[in-house]
Design a protein around this motif. Structure first.
Motif, PDB file in Angstrom:
ATOM      1  N   MET A   1       0.849  -1.204   0.000  1.00 39.00           N
ATOM      2  CA  MET A   1       0.000   0.000   0.000  1.00 39.00           C
ATOM      3  C   MET A   1       0.882   1.250   0.000  1.00 39.00           C
ATOM      4  O   MET A   1       1.790   1.392   0.799  1.00 39.00           O
ATOM      5  N   ALA A   2       0.607   2.117  -0.882  1.00 39.95           N
ATOM      6  CA  ALA A   2       1.427   3.326  -0.990  1.00 39.95           C
ATOM      7  C   ALA A   2       1.124   4.282   0.164  1.00 39.95           C
ATOM      8  O   ALA A   2       0.018   4.272   0.702  1.00 39.95           O
ATOM      9  N   ASP A   3       2.099   5.071   0.504  1.00 37.08           N
ATOM     10  CA  ASP A   3       1.861   5.999   1.595  1.00 37.08           C
ATOM     11  C   ASP A   3       0.988   7.158   1.134  1.00 37.08           C
ATOM     12  O   ASP A   3       1.085   7.635   0.010  1.00 37.08           O
ATOM     13  N   ALA A   4       0.145   7.579   2.025  1.00 30.64           N
ATOM     14  CA  ALA A   4      -0.869   8.560   1.656  1.00 30.64           C
ATOM     15  C   ALA A   4      -0.282   9.935   1.356  1.00 30.64           C
ATOM     16  O   ALA A   4      -0.909  10.755   0.712  1.00 30.64           O
ATOM     17  N   THR A   5       0.939  10.181   1.817  1.00 32.09           N
ATOM     18  CA  THR A   5       1.492  11.529   1.621  1.00 32.09           C
ATOM     19  C   THR A   5       1.825  11.809   0.166  1.00 32.09           C
ATOM     20  O   THR A   5       1.989  12.957  -0.214  1.00 32.09           O
ATOM     21  N   THR A   6       1.929  10.780  -0.641  1.00 25.04           N
ATOM     22  CA  THR A   6       2.283  11.034  -2.041  1.00 25.04           C
ATOM     23  C   THR A   6       1.053  11.230  -2.912  1.00 25.04           C
ATOM     24  O   THR A   6       1.161  11.277  -4.117  1.00 25.04           O
ATOM     25  N   ILE A   7      -0.087  11.358  -2.266  1.00 23.76           N
ATOM     26  CA  ILE A   7      -1.278  11.623  -3.086  1.00 23.76           C
ATOM     27  C   ILE A   7      -1.076  12.930  -3.839  1.00 23.76           C
ATOM     28  O   ILE A   7      -0.802  13.964  -3.260  1.00 23.76           O
ATOM     29  N   PRO A   8      -1.179  12.871  -5.108  1.00 22.43           N
ATOM     30  CA  PRO A   8      -0.980  14.094  -5.890  1.00 22.43           C
ATOM     31  C   PRO A   8      -2.203  14.992  -5.822  1.00 22.43           C
ATOM     32  O   PRO A   8      -3.209  14.642  -5.211  1.00 22.43           O
ATOM     33  N   GLY A   9      -2.084  16.096  -6.458  1.00 22.34           N
ATOM     34  CA  GLY A   9      -3.179  17.052  -6.415  1.00 22.34           C
ATOM     35  C   GLY A   9      -2.861  18.203  -5.494  1.00 22.34           C
ATOM     36  O   GLY A   9      -3.547  19.195  -5.446  1.00 22.34           O
ATOM     37  N   ARG A  10      -1.774  18.068  -4.762  1.00 24.66           N
ATOM     38  CA  ARG A  10      -1.297  19.177  -3.946  1.00 24.66           C
ATOM     39  C   ARG A  10       0.026  19.633  -4.514  1.00 24.66           C
ATOM     40  O   ARG A  10       0.838  18.843  -4.961  1.00 24.66           O
ATOM     41  N   ALA A  11       0.246  20.927  -4.437  1.00 26.06           N
ATOM     42  CA  ALA A  11       1.384  21.507  -5.136  1.00 26.06           C
ATOM     43  C   ALA A  11       2.724  20.894  -4.720  1.00 26.06           C
ATOM     44  O   ALA A  11       3.622  20.726  -5.531  1.00 26.06           O
ATOM     45  N   ALA A  12       2.885  20.549  -3.453  1.00 25.61           N
ATOM     46  CA  ALA A  12       4.211  20.190  -2.953  1.00 25.61           C
ATOM     47  C   ALA A  12       4.623  18.770  -3.298  1.00 25.61           C
ATOM     48  O   ALA A  12       5.765  18.391  -3.080  1.00 25.61           O
ATOM     49  N   THR A  13       3.742  17.986  -3.843  1.00 22.48           N
ATOM     50  CA  THR A  13       4.072  16.574  -4.019  1.00 22.48           C
ATOM     51  C   THR A  13       4.657  16.276  -5.388  1.00 22.48           C
ATOM     52  O   THR A  13       4.577  15.178  -5.879  1.00 22.48           O
ATOM     53  N   ARG A  14       5.231  17.253  -6.004  1.00 23.62           N
ATOM     54  CA  ARG A  14       5.808  17.041  -7.317  1.00 23.62           C
ATOM     55  C   ARG A  14       6.961  16.061  -7.223  1.00 23.62           C
ATOM     56  O   ARG A  14       7.876  16.242  -6.417  1.00 23.62           O
ATOM     57  N   PRO A  15       6.969  15.005  -8.012  1.00 24.28           N
ATOM     58  CA  PRO A  15       8.041  14.026  -7.910  1.00 24.28           C
ATOM     59  C   PRO A  15       9.353  14.629  -8.361  1.00 24.28           C
ATOM     60  O   PRO A  15       9.400  15.475  -9.250  1.00 24.28           O
ATOM     61  N   GLY A  16      10.412  14.200  -7.727  1.00 29.80           N
ATOM     62  CA  GLY A  16      11.724  14.667  -8.136  1.00 29.80           C
ATOM     63  C   GLY A  16      12.123  15.947  -7.438  1.00 29.80           C
ATOM     64  O   GLY A  16      13.236  16.423  -7.599  1.00 29.80           O
ATOM     65  N   VAL A  17      11.232  16.509  -6.672  1.00 33.53           N
ATOM     66  CA  VAL A  17      11.590  17.727  -5.958  1.00 33.53           C
ATOM     67  C   VAL A  17      11.517  17.437  -4.462  1.00 33.53           C
ATOM     68  O   VAL A  17      10.491  16.984  -3.969  1.00 33.53           O
ATOM     69  N   ALA A  18      12.633  17.689  -3.772  1.00 35.83           N
ATOM     70  CA  ALA A  18      12.663  17.422  -2.337  1.00 35.83           C
ATOM     71  C   ALA A  18      11.684  18.333  -1.640  1.00 35.83           C
ATOM     72  O   ALA A  18      11.581  19.510  -1.974  1.00 35.83           O
TER      73      ALA A  18
ATOM     74  N   LEU B 213     -12.700  19.303  -6.690  1.00 35.43           N
ATOM     75  CA  LEU B 213     -13.164  18.103  -5.992  1.00 35.43           C
ATOM     76  C   LEU B 213     -12.309  17.878  -4.740  1.00 35.43           C
ATOM     77  O   LEU B 213     -11.095  17.954  -4.815  1.00 35.43           O
ATOM     78  N   PRO B 214     -12.928  17.588  -3.584  1.00 30.43           N
ATOM     79  CA  PRO B 214     -12.132  17.405  -2.365  1.00 30.43           C
ATOM     80  C   PRO B 214     -11.133  16.249  -2.503  1.00 30.43           C
ATOM     81  O   PRO B 214     -11.490  15.163  -2.932  1.00 30.43           O
ATOM     82  N   VAL B 215      -9.892  16.518  -2.109  1.00 32.91           N
ATOM     83  CA  VAL B 215      -8.841  15.508  -2.204  1.00 32.91           C
ATOM     84  C   VAL B 215      -9.126  14.342  -1.260  1.00 32.91           C
ATOM     85  O   VAL B 215      -8.767  13.193  -1.528  1.00 32.91           O
ATOM     86  N   GLU B 216      -9.790  14.636  -0.132  1.00 32.06           N
ATOM     87  CA  GLU B 216      -9.999  13.621   0.903  1.00 32.06           C
ATOM     88  C   GLU B 216     -10.698  12.383   0.349  1.00 32.06           C
ATOM     89  O   GLU B 216     -10.398  11.260   0.745  1.00 32.06           O
TER      90      GLU B 216
END
Lengths: 322, 326
Positions: A1-18, B213-216
């Motif tokens: 199961m993948a960790d939930a913090t990598t859910i995309p859709g938020r600006a900071a989760t761009r891959p390759g960027v610390a 759409l809510p991310v949650e």
């Protein structure tokens, strides 16, 4: 199961960027989940992207290439002629009348369309019983098939058609609207306005409902008349919408083809031959694909300028949006 | 995008303008409040048209006069299509056919393969609408919700489709389809409409929707072990019904009304679409068969008009988002 913090859709989760705060971004291998996700992203956009490349960008490049060639399909010749088509364009005795017809059509359309749309929106911006019926009526031509609508008008505007018939009843002898003089252009504009004014009306209605009631009430308390209220308060406050709709209407007016083809075939003379009609005529009726492409580039240049203008103006009216 | 709070919020009249790329798409929120919701929560404008009943009559009288050019053509189209050919140009004009006949309608189907043309328009419009809904929802979802390298640039590439009028590329497109042997087939209409420039607006609208759409919702699904496709298909897509409806309406109308493209690509009457067929009703001498033409026009326009009357809200929203062409 993948960790939930990598859910995309938020600006900071761009891959390759610390993402650790404070440190400079440093490249690293994205986690397996993000890579798989990115692949899905590419797959999801693939059909649309392929369509744009194949049906928009490649043709755009080709239209530039064609414009440097003389291509006569009937004669079966295709040869590089450099800027000959562009010289032909500048020397074309029809260019000035075509451009002026295009300009007159766009200007007439935008003025008449916006004025009528605003008038209708102001009239309909009331909560009265029965008002929705009128909203439906004014919007309904928008959903009627364009060619069907235009055919009916060409039927009505004939020399012995319905309009002149009705005029004769009240003792007026109407002109042959579509076949003589300046009435043809006026007729094309009017037909087009009644077809689509409903859309602008809706946008104006929306803008009018966004005018804060407090401002109107304050002005009224200060003794403003209806006219002052409209010109000094309402119009400035909805000016962003006025600007937006006018540019959309102008750009749309540059693409009008079916109306001209059905109503006037560009006539009488070439008085209603707008740029798109001339382009299609040159390319597909006279089989001058090279020259047609040059005209297409001219059309593109005009649309591009108007669009850039719109973006610039938009930046200036942001004031009203906040 | 469509929440009650935002509709009511007067500080944010321009819904679409908050996002990074704003194109000529009129704000959705405003339209929601204006026409689609005739009874908006916050009434604006005066409650009564005027004080006296006399001014009220005047007001509705003025509206009725203004309505004439909007209603009369449709009325004239339907009634004239029922008149025999010799009464079409009767003077004084008859507002109601005195000897109604269905000759025009019969002739419409016999003078041209009208049933076949009707079927062509119908199947092409349905196919393109379904294809555009899927294709634009997928692309819009990816641009809104999935992170991948080059996303911004690729989105701008897609947006060029909004900038370039289809008339600009019609010559090279004709040549390309000619080279592929697709002239006088329906392929150019289907392929370009589904994947090309006309579908970009749909992708843009879908992206704008998915951004809100809510991310949650997706996070929960992710924890339950759902993959991207499942999240898209069984969570995001069902929630986007309103945006999809808008996309469906304007795509259908756009394809249903296409005129330039069919006239350029198609030559065989059996392959014609309706708008193209409408202009081809001429007698042996090239004269126009008006009652036949008007009957065919009625058959083309009326179904959509009837659907519109019943589904006004969706139509107005959907079309207002297209940024009106023409």
């Amino acid at each position: 199961m993948a960790d939930a913090t990598t859910i995309p859709g938020r600006a900071a989760t761009r891959p390759g960027v610390a993402r650790t705060g404070g440190q400079p971004p440093r490249r690293r291998r994205p986690p397996a989940y993000a890579r798989r996700d990115a692949l899905t992203g590419y797959l999801f956009i693939a059909p649309q992207l392929a369509g744009i490349v194949l049906f928009v960008l490649v043709p755009l490049a080709l239209v530039v290439w064609y414009s440097f060639n003389e291509w006569n399909v009937l004669a079966g010749t295709f040869r590089f002629v450099g800027t000959e088509n562009f010289e032909k364009l500048l020397a074309d005795p029809k260019l000035a009348p075509v451009l002026s017809a295009t300009g007159v059509f766009s200007a007439g359309l935008v003025v008449f369309n916006l004025a009528l749309a605003l008038l209708l929106a102001v009239m309909l911006n009331r909560r009265v019983r029965g008002i929705t019926v009128f909203r439906t009526i004014f919007f309904s031509p928008v959903v009627v098939s364009l060619v069907a609508w235009t055919i009916v008008w060409s039927f009505l505007l004939q020399d012995n058609g319905g309009i002149n018939g009705l005029l004769q009843v009240i003792g007026v002898d109407g002109p042959n609207w579509l076949r003589e003089g300046p009435t043809a252009m006026a007729a094309v504009i009017v037909v087009q306005v009644f077809k689509n004014v409903g859309l602008n009306m809706v946008l104006f209605l929306a803008a009018l409902q966004g005018v804060p009631q407090e401002v109107q009430e304050a002005a009224r308390v200060d003794g403003a008349s209806d006219r002052q209220l409209f010109w000094r308060i309402t119009v400035p406050l909805i000016s962003p919408t006025i600007l937006l709709t006018s540019i959309i209407t102008i750009v749309g007016s540059l693409q009008v083809y079916a109306q001209i083809a059905v109503l006037t075939q560009g006539g009488p003379g070439i008085s209603t031959t707008v740029l798109v009609y001339y382009l299609v005529q040159q390319a597909f009726d006279f089989h001058h694909f090279g020259y047609g492409s040059t005209l297409a580039l001219l059309l593109f240049a005009i649309v591009l300028v108007l669009t850039i203008l719109q973006w610039q103006l938009r930046r200036r009216w942001v004031f009203y949006e906040n | 995008m469509r929440t009650e709070a935002m509709v009511r919020n007067p500080e944010r009249p321009e819904g679409a303008a908050r996002h990074a790329v704003d194109v000529v798409v009129p704000p959705v929120v405003e339209v929601d409040a204006a026409l689609a919701r005739p009874r908006a929560p916050r009434p604006v404008g005066r409650r009564r048209p005027a004080g006296s009943p006399w001014r009220r009559v005047l007001f509705f009288g003025a509206l009725s006069v203004l309505a004439v050019p909007f209603v009369f053509p449709t009325w004239w189209m339907i009634t004239s299509s029922l008149k025999p050919i010799n009464e079409i140009f009767a003077f004084p004009p008859e507002l109601w056919p005195s000897n109604p006949t269905l000759d025009g309608y019969v002739e419409a189907f016999t003078a041209q393969p009208f049933a076949q043309q009707y079927f062509n328009s119908m199947y092409i419009a349905i196919l393109v609408t379904a294809g555009t809904m899927l294709c634009s929802a997928m692309a819009g979802y990816a641009f809104a919700r999935i992170r991948f390298r080059g996303q911004g640039v690729l989105f701008l590439v897609v947006l060029t489709g909004l900038l370039i009028p289809s008339e600009v590329t019609i010559v090279p497109l004709f040549q390309m389809f000619n080279a592929w042997g697709m002239i006088d087939t329906h392929w150019p209409l289907i392929l370009v409409s589904t994947f090309g420039a006309p579908s970009v607006l749909a992708t843009f609208i879908m992206r704008q929707f998915f951004i809100t759409l809510p991310v949650e919702l997706e996070e929960a699904a992710r924890i339950d072990g759902l993959g991207r496709w499942r999240i898209f298909w069984s969570i995001a897509l069902p929630l986007s019904r309103s945006a999809l409806a808008a996309v469906a309406i304007f795509t259908f109308l756009h394809v249903w009304n296409l005129y330039l493209e069919p006239t350029v690509y198609l030559q065989t009457p059996e392959l014609f679409t309706l708008p193209q067929a409408l202009t081809r009703y001429t007698d042996a001498y090239g004269g126009e068969m008006w009652n036949t033409q008007l009957a065919a026009a009625t058959l083309t326009a009326l179904p959509v008009l009837v659907v519109f009357v019943f589904a006004q809200k969706q139509f107005v929203e959907g079309l207002a988002q297209t940024g009106l062409k023409g």
